[in-house]
Design a protein around this motif. Structure first.
Motif, PDB file in Angstrom:
ATOM      1  N   VAL A  36     -14.557  -1.294  -4.750  1.00  0.00           N
ATOM      2  CA  VAL A  36     -14.551  -1.489  -3.298  1.00  0.00           C
ATOM      3  C   VAL A  36     -13.427  -0.650  -2.709  1.00  0.00           C
ATOM      4  O   VAL A  36     -12.273  -0.736  -3.160  1.00  0.00           O
ATOM      5  CB  VAL A  36     -14.337  -2.977  -2.936  1.00  0.00           C
ATOM      6  N   ILE A  37     -13.745   0.161  -1.715  1.00  0.00           N
ATOM      7  CA  ILE A  37     -12.719   0.963  -1.042  1.00  0.00           C
ATOM      8  C   ILE A  37     -12.002   0.086  -0.020  1.00  0.00           C
ATOM      9  O   ILE A  37     -12.639  -0.591   0.791  1.00  0.00           O
ATOM     10  CB  ILE A  37     -13.340   2.198  -0.365  1.00  0.00           C
ATOM     11  N   VAL A  38     -10.669   0.097  -0.082  1.00  0.00           N
ATOM     12  CA  VAL A  38      -9.848  -0.775   0.754  1.00  0.00           C
ATOM     13  C   VAL A  38      -8.680   0.034   1.326  1.00  0.00           C
ATOM     14  O   VAL A  38      -8.316   1.077   0.795  1.00  0.00           O
ATOM     15  CB  VAL A  38      -9.298  -1.961  -0.064  1.00  0.00           C
ATOM     16  N   PRO A  39      -8.054  -0.454   2.393  1.00  0.00           N
ATOM     17  CA  PRO A  39      -6.882   0.236   2.933  1.00  0.00           C
ATOM     18  C   PRO A  39      -5.622  -0.075   2.126  1.00  0.00           C
ATOM     19  O   PRO A  39      -5.479  -1.181   1.584  1.00  0.00           O
ATOM     20  CB  PRO A  39      -6.770  -0.318   4.357  1.00  0.00           C
ATOM     21  N   ALA A  40      -4.722   0.889   2.063  1.00  0.00           N
ATOM     22  CA  ALA A  40      -3.421   0.650   1.443  1.00  0.00           C
ATOM     23  C   ALA A  40      -2.496  -0.088   2.398  1.00  0.00           C
ATOM     24  O   ALA A  40      -1.639  -0.868   1.966  1.00  0.00           O
ATOM     25  CB  ALA A  40      -2.787   1.979   1.027  1.00  0.00           C
ATOM     26  N   LEU A  41      -2.669   0.157   3.703  1.00  0.00           N
ATOM     27  CA  LEU A  41      -1.801  -0.439   4.720  1.00  0.00           C
ATOM     28  C   LEU A  41      -2.520  -1.618   5.369  1.00  0.00           C
ATOM     29  O   LEU A  41      -3.311  -1.451   6.301  1.00  0.00           O
ATOM     30  CB  LEU A  41      -1.429   0.596   5.784  1.00  0.00           C
ATOM     31  N   THR A  42      -2.274  -2.790   4.845  1.00  0.00           N
ATOM     32  CA  THR A  42      -2.820  -4.014   5.409  1.00  0.00           C
ATOM     33  C   THR A  42      -2.130  -5.180   4.718  1.00  0.00           C
ATOM     34  O   THR A  42      -1.313  -4.974   3.807  1.00  0.00           O
ATOM     35  CB  THR A  42      -4.347  -4.102   5.219  1.00  0.00           C
ATOM     36  N   ILE A 100      -2.020  -8.140   2.102  1.00  0.00           N
ATOM     37  CA  ILE A 100      -2.612  -8.168   0.766  1.00  0.00           C
ATOM     38  C   ILE A 100      -3.832  -9.088   0.684  1.00  0.00           C
ATOM     39  O   ILE A 100      -4.687  -8.919  -0.192  1.00  0.00           O
ATOM     40  CB  ILE A 100      -1.544  -8.571  -0.278  1.00  0.00           C
ATOM     41  N   ALA A 101      -3.945 -10.050   1.612  1.00  0.00           N
ATOM     42  CA  ALA A 101      -5.098 -10.960   1.622  1.00  0.00           C
ATOM     43  C   ALA A 101      -6.409 -10.229   1.865  1.00  0.00           C
ATOM     44  O   ALA A 101      -7.477 -10.762   1.559  1.00  0.00           O
ATOM     45  CB  ALA A 101      -4.912 -12.040   2.682  1.00  0.00           C
ATOM     46  N   ALA A 102      -6.347  -9.017   2.398  1.00  0.00           N
ATOM     47  CA  ALA A 102      -7.575  -8.241   2.596  1.00  0.00           C
ATOM     48  C   ALA A 102      -8.111  -7.676   1.288  1.00  0.00           C
ATOM     49  O   ALA A 102      -9.291  -7.343   1.195  1.00  0.00           O
ATOM     50  CB  ALA A 102      -7.314  -7.101   3.586  1.00  0.00           C
ATOM     51  N   VAL A 103      -7.247  -7.576   0.282  1.00  0.00           N
ATOM     52  CA  VAL A 103      -7.616  -6.922  -0.974  1.00  0.00           C
ATOM     53  C   VAL A 103      -7.756  -7.909  -2.129  1.00  0.00           C
ATOM     54  O   VAL A 103      -8.607  -7.738  -3.005  1.00  0.00           O
ATOM     55  CB  VAL A 103      -6.581  -5.829  -1.326  1.00  0.00           C
ATOM     56  N   ASN A 104      -6.951  -8.956  -2.137  1.00  0.00           N
ATOM     57  CA  ASN A 104      -7.010  -9.910  -3.250  1.00  0.00           C
ATOM     58  C   ASN A 104      -8.412 -10.442  -3.542  1.00  0.00           C
ATOM     59  O   ASN A 104      -8.774 -10.615  -4.716  1.00  0.00           O
ATOM     60  CB  ASN A 104      -6.057 -11.081  -2.996  1.00  0.00           C
ATOM     61  N   PRO A 105      -9.241 -10.722  -2.515  1.00  0.00           N
ATOM     62  CA  PRO A 105     -10.588 -11.218  -2.823  1.00  0.00           C
ATOM     63  C   PRO A 105     -11.429 -10.258  -3.665  1.00  0.00           C
ATOM     64  O   PRO A 105     -12.338 -10.691  -4.370  1.00  0.00           O
ATOM     65  CB  PRO A 105     -11.207 -11.432  -1.432  1.00  0.00           C
ATOM     66  N   VAL A 106     -11.130  -8.958  -3.588  1.00  0.00           N
ATOM     67  CA  VAL A 106     -11.832  -8.003  -4.446  1.00  0.00           C
ATOM     68  C   VAL A 106     -11.570  -8.344  -5.911  1.00  0.00           C
ATOM     69  O   VAL A 106     -12.481  -8.351  -6.744  1.00  0.00           O
ATOM     70  CB  VAL A 106     -11.376  -6.560  -4.137  1.00  0.00           C
ATOM     71  N   ARG A 147       9.597  -8.154  12.353  1.00  0.00           N
ATOM     72  CA  ARG A 147       9.279  -7.987  10.933  1.00  0.00           C
ATOM     73  C   ARG A 147       8.844  -6.555  10.670  1.00  0.00           C
ATOM     74  O   ARG A 147       8.319  -5.873  11.567  1.00  0.00           O
ATOM     75  CB  ARG A 147       8.170  -8.949  10.509  1.00  0.00           C
ATOM     76  N   PRO A 148       9.052  -6.088   9.433  1.00  0.00           N
ATOM     77  CA  PRO A 148       8.507  -4.774   9.071  1.00  0.00           C
ATOM     78  C   PRO A 148       7.011  -4.894   8.848  1.00  0.00           C
ATOM     79  O   PRO A 148       6.478  -5.996   8.706  1.00  0.00           O
ATOM     80  CB  PRO A 148       9.231  -4.450   7.768  1.00  0.00           C
ATOM     81  N   ILE A 149       6.355  -3.756   8.826  1.00  0.00           N
ATOM     82  CA  ILE A 149       4.942  -3.762   8.463  1.00  0.00           C
ATOM     83  C   ILE A 149       4.845  -4.085   6.966  1.00  0.00           C
ATOM     84  O   ILE A 149       5.825  -4.014   6.238  1.00  0.00           O
ATOM     85  CB  ILE A 149       4.321  -2.372   8.796  1.00  0.00           C
ATOM     86  N   TRP A 150       3.652  -4.465   6.506  1.00  0.00           N
ATOM     87  CA  TRP A 150       3.487  -4.886   5.119  1.00  0.00           C
ATOM     88  C   TRP A 150       3.835  -3.764   4.134  1.00  0.00           C
ATOM     89  O   TRP A 150       3.611  -2.589   4.411  1.00  0.00           O
ATOM     90  CB  TRP A 150       2.043  -5.291   4.845  1.00  0.00           C
ATOM     91  N   GLY A 151       4.328  -4.169   2.957  1.00  0.00           N
ATOM     92  CA  GLY A 151       4.467  -3.201   1.873  1.00  0.00           C
ATOM     93  C   GLY A 151       3.103  -2.693   1.459  1.00  0.00           C
ATOM     94  O   GLY A 151       2.122  -3.446   1.439  1.00  0.00           O
ATOM     95  N   LEU A 152       2.993  -1.410   1.158  1.00  0.00           N
ATOM     96  CA  LEU A 152       1.698  -0.822   0.799  1.00  0.00           C
ATOM     97  C   LEU A 152       1.140  -1.529  -0.438  1.00  0.00           C
ATOM     98  O   LEU A 152       1.843  -1.729  -1.430  1.00  0.00           O
ATOM     99  CB  LEU A 152       1.845   0.673   0.539  1.00  0.00           C
ATOM    100  N   ILE A 153      -0.127  -1.901  -0.379  1.00  0.00           N
ATOM    101  CA  ILE A 153      -0.692  -2.742  -1.433  1.00  0.00           C
ATOM    102  C   ILE A 153      -0.793  -1.996  -2.758  1.00  0.00           C
ATOM    103  O   ILE A 153      -0.589  -2.584  -3.825  1.00  0.00           O
ATOM    104  CB  ILE A 153      -2.061  -3.297  -1.017  1.00  0.00           C
ATOM    105  N   ASN A 154      -1.080  -0.713  -2.714  1.00  0.00           N
ATOM    106  CA  ASN A 154      -1.188   0.043  -3.966  1.00  0.00           C
ATOM    107  C   ASN A 154       0.154   0.156  -4.680  1.00  0.00           C
ATOM    108  O   ASN A 154       0.207   0.523  -5.853  1.00  0.00           O
ATOM    109  CB  ASN A 154      -1.763   1.436  -3.709  1.00  0.00           C
TER     110      ASN A 154
END
Length: 388
Positions: free
Chosen positions: A78-84, A86-92, A333-340
């Motif tokens: 699944v193609i996902v964004p690096a900048l978001t 982490i809850a957007a990616v964990n379900p993958v 707050r800072p933006i999220w740490g990159l998920i990758n």
């Protein structure tokens, strides 16, 4: 200057919340049964012009179910964004599939041009399936996240998805109320363009049920499947017969009561956030090195979060800005740490992550609550001007 604490993003509970929650308590419908759940589902679907909706416990569970009903399996990518978040990616990973990380554009949403380049240059399209040349796996789906109430370039993203037979799941957890005002998708709300969309009503969102979320789609068979899975997959409710592995994901009547009252006020919340956003943007122009990132000019945003870009000309860097404002009783707050780059995803495939790194190092989210007053905005700006 005042030392009043200004939070980043808190709920605005000044409508019928207490009335409806009290009714749920008095009638003793406090769990997943009760009339408010169905009403909230119907009203949400009506608001975003979707055929139907299924409530869930949070946006994460909504994405988990969305991937399942779209047929993503542990053999897929699944193609996902690096900048978001982490809850957007964990379900993958919940379903055993593999994420492939993509860069963002200047909207902070997925870069459609890089997505196209990746599909053309790094993959092969064989028998109607996009195959990753590196892993030889089928890339089945694409999760598009509408970051901070912005909206991705859906015309380009959908064109790529259609060309390579990718199922599009919209993570609109931050973008309920955002819609296109021109172009191919004029009038279409975030979450209603792809196959399935997911919203979140977490405590810091523009409208809240404390926790909670919603799945929307125009494919009613998919939503029937979603409701089945989110209610423990009962094939016979009386005799507790279950035909597959299900989940206890349905929203409670108490949450739905809160959601109904919040949805009634959503347009007012958006208007307040819009006014404060443009006030920030106007005042920040007078501070060298600082700017407020724009929203897509072709959408009506819900203006959920405001992104302050700390340029090199400003005397403080991102972390110094966060520390300084905290000393002035301003929560940012800072933006999220990159998920990758997060520990669970080290070694995952990513494609030309460049802009995301810059925004990660330069963006600070500043107070944006829907009950934020003009005097609060002026105070934040004054702190940024007098950074000592």
């Amino acid at each position: 200057m005042s030392r009043k604490f200004i939070p980043l993003s808190v709920p605005h509970l000044k409508g019928r919340e207490l009335e409806l929650v009290t009714h749920a308590v008095e009638t003793e419908w406090v769990s997943t049964g009760g009339p408010f759940v169905n009403e909230f589902e119907n009203n949400t679907a009506q608001y975003v012009n979707s055929k139907s909706a299924v409530s869930v416990q949070n946006g994460t569970s909504g994405l988990h179910i969305a991937l399942q009903i779209c047929g993503v399996t542990n053999d897929d990518e699944v193609i996902v964004p690096a900048l978001t978040f982490i809850a957007a990616v964990n379900p993958v990973r919940y379903i055993g599939a593999t994420p492939v990380f993509m860069d963002c554009d200047d909207s902070l949403c997925m870069d459609a041009d890089k997505l196209s380049e990746f599909c053309v240059n790094e993959c092969s399209f064989v028998n109607g399936k996009l195959v990753n040349n590196k892993t030889k796996k089928h890339i089945k789906a694409l999760i598009v996240v509408h970051v901070f109430g912005n909206m991705g370039e859906m015309e380009k993203l959908m064109e790529v998805a259609d060309r390579f037979n990718l199922t599009v799941i919209e993570d609109a957890t931050e973008a309920i109320g955002t819609y296109y005002t021109e172009g191919q998708f004029k009038g279409r709300y975030a979450g209603t363009i792809g196959k399935v969309g997911v919203y979140s009503f977490n405590g810091n969102k523009i409208m809240t049920t404390g926790g909670g979320g919603m799945i929307v789609s125009d494919d009613e068979e998919l939503l029937r499947k979603a409701k089945h899975l989110t209610t423990q997959a009962k094939s016979d409710e009386l005799y507790y017969t279950h035909d597959e592995i299900g989940y206890n994901y349905r929203m409670t009547n108490l949450q739905a009561a809160l959601g109904l009252a919040q949805l009634e006020q959503l347009e007012r919340f958006i208007e307040t956030k819009k006014q404060n956003y443009y006030l920030y943007q106007q005042l920040v122009k007078d501070i060298p090195g600082l700017s407020i990132l724009n929203f897509n000019s072709r959408i009506r945003s819900n203006y959920w979060f405001y992104s302050l870009y700390v340029g090199d000309e400003y005397p403080l860097d991102r972390d110094q800005v966060i520390k300084f404002l905290a000393s002035k009783q301003v929560q940012v707050r800072p933006i999220w740490g990159l998920i990758n780059e997060q520990k669970p995803y080290l070694g995952s495939q990513s494609y030309q992550i460049e802009r995301a790194k810059d925004y990660w190092s330069k963006v600070v989210n500043i107070p944006c609550s829907s009950n934020l007053g003009k005097e609060d905005v002026l105070y934040v700006i004054e702190c940024l001007k007098n950074h000592r």
